[in-house]
Design a protein around this motif. Structure first.
Motif, PDB file in Angstrom:
ATOM      1  N   THR A  63       0.832  -1.205   0.000  1.00 22.66           N
ATOM      2  CA  THR A  63       0.000   0.000   0.000  1.00 22.66           C
ATOM      3  C   THR A  63       0.867   1.255   0.000  1.00 22.66           C
ATOM      4  O   THR A  63       0.603   2.218  -0.737  1.00 22.66           O
ATOM      5  N   GLY A  64       1.910   1.265   0.802  1.00 23.16           N
ATOM      6  CA  GLY A  64       2.804   2.423   0.862  1.00 23.16           C
ATOM      7  C   GLY A  64       3.516   2.673  -0.446  1.00 23.16           C
ATOM      8  O   GLY A  64       3.588   3.812  -0.924  1.00 23.16           O
ATOM      9  N   ARG A  76       2.068  12.028  -0.192  1.00 23.20           N
ATOM     10  CA  ARG A  76       3.113  10.997  -0.162  1.00 23.20           C
ATOM     11  C   ARG A  76       3.588  10.692   1.262  1.00 23.20           C
ATOM     12  O   ARG A  76       3.950   9.565   1.559  1.00 23.20           O
ATOM     13  N   PHE A  79       1.757   7.877   2.870  1.00 24.30           N
ATOM     14  CA  PHE A  79       2.096   6.554   2.343  1.00 24.30           C
ATOM     15  C   PHE A  79       3.504   6.108   2.761  1.00 24.30           C
ATOM     16  O   PHE A  79       3.751   4.917   2.921  1.00 24.30           O
ATOM     17  N   TRP A  80       4.410   7.078   2.941  1.00 22.56           N
ATOM     18  CA  TRP A  80       5.725   6.719   3.491  1.00 22.56           C
ATOM     19  C   TRP A  80       5.559   6.152   4.900  1.00 22.56           C
ATOM     20  O   TRP A  80       6.211   5.181   5.286  1.00 22.56           O
ATOM     21  N   VAL A  82       2.839   4.659   6.108  1.00 24.66           N
ATOM     22  CA  VAL A  82       2.204   3.335   5.997  1.00 24.66           C
ATOM     23  C   VAL A  82       3.251   2.286   5.624  1.00 24.66           C
ATOM     24  O   VAL A  82       3.285   1.189   6.191  1.00 24.66           O
ATOM     25  N   GLY A  83       4.127   2.612   4.680  1.00 24.73           N
ATOM     26  CA  GLY A  83       5.182   1.675   4.278  1.00 24.73           C
ATOM     27  C   GLY A  83       6.145   1.378   5.415  1.00 24.73           C
ATOM     28  O   GLY A  83       6.540   0.222   5.638  1.00 24.73           O
TER      29      GLY A  83
END
Length: 149
Positions: A63-64, A76, A79-80, A82-83
């Motif tokens: 997902t990230g 972004r 998402f960073w 989440v990763g």
């Protein structure tokens, strides 16, 4: 027992490789040893938790990465995060998986000691800590009275 560079420690009995928890449980159950049963149960619990954290980690990393590649600007950063959380979750899964491998190894070592006659069956541990103390047999000492002059 033999070591494999990719899979780690592999176990076998009479030329048959043992992979699954059910195979180990079938082998260890006839011993009726509570400690070996506890180790196999702990191995299953830790392996299950490890697998859950691995899948959560993989999903979060995917997902990230997809989010970082498909968005622009301020989005972004989310998402960073989440990763990074996915990497952390996957690492936590590795800790549980290592614990499961250690429990399996200890159960196999206990089985081997039984096979060589070096180990005896331990009594079943108390399920409730209160049963360890027999509170009914305890009596309070009499309170000393002060000596009169």
């Amino acid at each position: 027992m033999r070591a494999d560079p990719l899979l780690g420690v592999l176990y076998s009995r009479d030329g048959e490789d043992l992979y699954t928890r059910e195979q180990f449980k079938t082998l260890i159950d006839p011993l009726r040893d509570h400690e070996a049963d506890r180790l196999i149960q702990a191995e299953g619990n830790a392996a299950g938790m490890g697998e859950i954290f691995h899948w959560i980690g993989i999903a979060a990393v995917v997902t990230g990465v997809v989010g970082v590649l498909r968005t622009t600007g301020d989005q972004r950063d989310i998402f960073w995060g989440v990763g990074a959380g996915g990497v952390f979750s996957f690492s936590l899964g590795n800790i549980f998986a290592a614990d499961a491998k250690a429990d399996r190894f200890n159960a196999v070592q206990r089985y081997n000691r039984f096979a060589h006659g070096e180990e005896e069956i331990l009594p079943k541990p108390a399920e409730d800590e209160k049963t360890l103390l027999n509170m009914d047999s305890l009596t309070m000492p009499a309170t000393p009275t002060p000596a009169s002059k």
